[in-house]
Design an enzyme around this catalytic site. Structure first.
Site, short mmCIF file in Angstrom:
data_model
loop_
_atom_site.label_atom_id
_atom_site.label_comp_id
_atom_site.label_asym_id
_atom_site.label_seq_id
_atom_site.Cartn_x
_atom_site.Cartn_y
_atom_site.Cartn_z
N PHE A 155 4.12 -4.21 -1.53
CA PHE A 155 5.57 -4.19 -1.76
C PHE A 155 6.21 -5.57 -1.73
O PHE A 155 7.34 -5.75 -2.16
CB PHE A 155 6.26 -3.29 -0.72
CG PHE A 155 6.38 -3.91 0.64
CD1 PHE A 155 7.38 -4.86 0.91
CD2 PHE A 155 5.52 -3.57 1.68
CE1 PHE A 155 7.49 -5.46 2.15
CE2 PHE A 155 5.63 -4.16 2.93
CZ PHE A 155 6.62 -5.11 3.16
N LYS A 179 -0.93 -0.59 -11.13
CA LYS A 179 -0.20 0.33 -10.23
C LYS A 179 0.60 -0.49 -9.22
O LYS A 179 0.07 -1.05 -8.27
CB LYS A 179 -1.16 1.26 -9.46
CG LYS A 179 -0.35 2.37 -8.76
CD LYS A 179 -0.92 2.84 -7.47
CE LYS A 179 -0.64 2.02 -6.26
NZ LYS A 179 0.73 2.11 -5.71
N GLU A 182 4.66 1.79 -4.71
CA GLU A 182 5.65 2.84 -4.93
C GLU A 182 6.98 2.51 -4.26
O GLU A 182 8.00 3.14 -4.55
CB GLU A 182 5.11 4.20 -4.45
CG GLU A 182 4.89 4.34 -2.95
CD GLU A 182 3.55 3.76 -2.46
OE1 GLU A 182 3.02 2.83 -3.09
OE2 GLU A 182 3.07 4.24 -1.42
N SER A 232 -2.58 -4.35 2.86
CA SER A 232 -3.00 -4.51 4.25
C SER A 232 -4.53 -4.45 4.37
O SER A 232 -5.20 -3.87 3.51
CB SER A 232 -2.35 -3.41 5.09
OG SER A 232 -2.76 -2.15 4.58
N CYS A 287 2.28 -12.77 3.02
CA CYS A 287 0.93 -12.84 3.58
C CYS A 287 0.62 -14.26 4.04
O CYS A 287 -0.36 -14.49 4.73
CB CYS A 287 -0.10 -12.37 2.57
SG CYS A 287 -0.29 -13.51 1.21
N GLU A 387 -0.83 -7.84 12.77
CA GLU A 387 0.10 -8.34 11.76
C GLU A 387 1.41 -7.56 11.89
O GLU A 387 1.42 -6.34 11.73
CB GLU A 387 -0.49 -8.14 10.35
CG GLU A 387 0.42 -8.67 9.27
CD GLU A 387 -0.15 -8.47 7.87
OE1 GLU A 387 -0.80 -7.44 7.61
OE2 GLU A 387 0.09 -9.36 7.02
#
Ligand code: NAD
Length: 487
Positions: A155, A179, A182, A232, A287, A387
């Site tokens: 995301f 993809k 979402e 992740s 990240c 994290e």
């Protein structure tokens, strides 16, 4: 979950057409700054992936025959359209993700740079040849495409991350299924509108919307030969193992816990500005974000004071407002998660220097967590281990550079790291020894540009060939060796 919100329901882009998904369920896309529902996203599964993969497979045989120089021209056209619509795309990115407009603009720029590098395919696809490997026998190595590739995106960079992959894949002659996350499907929907306008042949680039079921359908689909994943670490590991077991190529970029080392000889003002940007930029949802600052020796108190002052002065708000310096986190659930970590840090005995937990009346529906700073964080604490992916920065004092390196190396993740120093000796020792693959010297966010590889080490990366740069041309091609004798 079936919701009826009255907002637009997104379509998939398959075989050159915008089509309704088969997906029986839909999710909501929200503006994290307001909580407002801005779209419905179909949560596709096997049927939607199958359609997209078959369209991509159908387009592959003719696309691979398009000369690389002509394939590159489609990318030039896409680059032109992305430039023309960069501001619109940045605004969409901010609306669905929450980051500030300058942050979105920067990420769009980084995405465009991937298209630019991929358009160098005619040069970068060249192979090697040598005459007379034995008398009268010649040998050549030719790069060839492999078929249909797919990417699965997180995301936090809705426009940029998928652009790490598909420009390179199609430049090499493959076809593609993208993809997006979402949670943030709108930037890619917009870019695929530009892809349509750029005139790529139908089926070369396809877009499917969905979550976990969609991912698992991609991993299982027999027509998909390779998968690029960013997200992740637990999901990266699942994607790596499942796709590899199905015989696919995989590059899976995972999560991070990035350490920033401040030496006593650092140029402190610059270091503190860079660390503040690293930890709190994009609300910590990068990240490459700094998560733990290791202060060496007597730098500690000065670092703490400087970071506290900067954290308190950051202006939080809706990322689309000019004065905002830090936007919200992605969702209500994620805000709960981040606040949970702050509570956990207090329970574990860390000292909360700046508290970003939202007050009851705060928020206006948006998912805000303020800049948060902990001191006296011990490496074994959960806030130093896991994290958090939010604007929470931990301070840990160490004696020397050796102890800093030991602390970094004891952690299972190794995405990015930086040292702040004015000593060439310290800088060299650090870059020579540190395990993280993206390493900065006096840099807060050690982000490789599109002509270098991007990806971490240890539990932050599963695979061997990293994202973009020359490595992309290795990932997206097979190197065929042809040995010839003409008597
Ligand atoms: P995520 O792992 O939750 O989701 C990533 C993708 O995987 C999404 O498309 C999602 O639909 C799918 N997914 C989620 N759960 C799944 C499951 N159980 N099975 C199959 N698919 C699943 O990650 P996120 O929250 O969207 O993104 C944040 C994470 O991404 C952070 O850990 C961050 O460090 C990481 N990230 C890494 C890099 C890198 O370069 N290493 C870059 C950006 C983000």
């Amino acid at each position: 979950m079936v919701v009826h919100t009255g907002v637009e329901r997104l379509k998939n882009f398959v075989g050159g057409e915008w089509i309704d998904a088969d997906a029986p369920t839909v999710g909501e896309v929200r503006n994290p700054a307001t909580g407002e529902v801005i779209a419905e996203v179909p949560l596709g599964g096997a049927a939607d992936v199958d359609r997209a993969a078959r369209a991509a497979r159908g387009a592959y045989d003719s696309w691979r025959r398009v000369p690389p120089v002509e394939r590159a021209r489609f990318l030039f056209q896409l680059k032109f359209l992305l430039e023309e619509h960069a501001e619109e795309l940045a605004r969409i990115c901010t609306t669905e993700n929450g980051k500030t407009l300058p942050e979105s603009r920067g990420s769009v720029r980084r995405g465009i740079e991937c298209v630019e590098v991929a358009a160098g395919a005619p040069s970068l696809l060249m192979g090697m040849a040598i005459e007379d490997v034995a008398t009268g026998i010649d040998c050549e190595s030719i790069r060839q495409p492999l078929g249909v590739f797919a990417c699965i995106a997180p995301f936090n960079f809705p426009a940029m991350v998928p652009l790490w992959f598909y420009p390179f894949a199609v430049a090499c002659g493959n076809t593609f299924v993208c993809k997006p996350s979402e949670q943030v499907p709108l930037s890619q929907r917009f870019i695929f509108g530009l892809i349509e306008e750029a005139g790529f042949p139908p089926g070369v680039l396809n877009l499917v919307n969905g979550g976990k079921d969609c991912v698992n359908a991609i991993l299982a689909h027999p027509d998909i030969v390779g998968v690029s994943f960013v997200g992740s670490s637990p999901v990266a590991k699942h994607v790596y193992e499942t796709a590899a077991a199905a015989g696919k190529r995989v590059q899976a970029l995972g999560g991070a816990k990035n350490f920033l080392v401040v030496m006593p000889d650092a140029d402190l003002d610059r270091a503190l500005n860079a660390i503040t940007e690293s930890a709190y930029g994009c609300a910590g949802e990068r990240c490459l974000a700094g998560a733990v600052v290791l202060t060496v020796g007597d730098s500690h108190d000065r670092v703490r004071r400087g970071l506290e002052e900067r954290a308190r002065n950051l202006k939080m708000g809706d990322g689309s407002n000019d004065e905002t310096e830090m936007g919200p986190v992605i969702s209500a659930a994620h805000r709960e998660r981040v606040v949970g970590y702050i509570n956990r840090g207090i329970e574990e005995g860390a000292e909360l220097v700046v508290d970003g937990r939202p007050a009851d009346a705060e928020g206006d529906g948006g998912y805000f967590v303020g800049p948060t700073l902990f001191d006296n964080v011990r490496p074994e604490m959960v806030i130093a281990q896991e994290e958090i992916f939010g604007p929470v920065l931990c301070l840990t004092q160490v004696n020397d550079l050796e102890q800093a390196l030991d602390t970094i190396h004891a952690h299972p993740l190794a995405n990015a790291t930086s040292i702040f120093t004015t000593s060439g000796k310290h800088a060299r020792e650090f870059k020579y020894n540190v395990e993280a693959s993206m390493t900065g010297v006096n840099i807060g966010v050690a982000a490789p540009m599109s002509f270098f590889g991007f990806g971490g080490a240890k539990g932050s990366f599963f695979g061997d060939l990293k994202a973009h740069g020359r490595e992309a041309f290795d990932f997206f091609t097979d190197k065929k060796i042809v040995i010839s004798r003409w008597e």
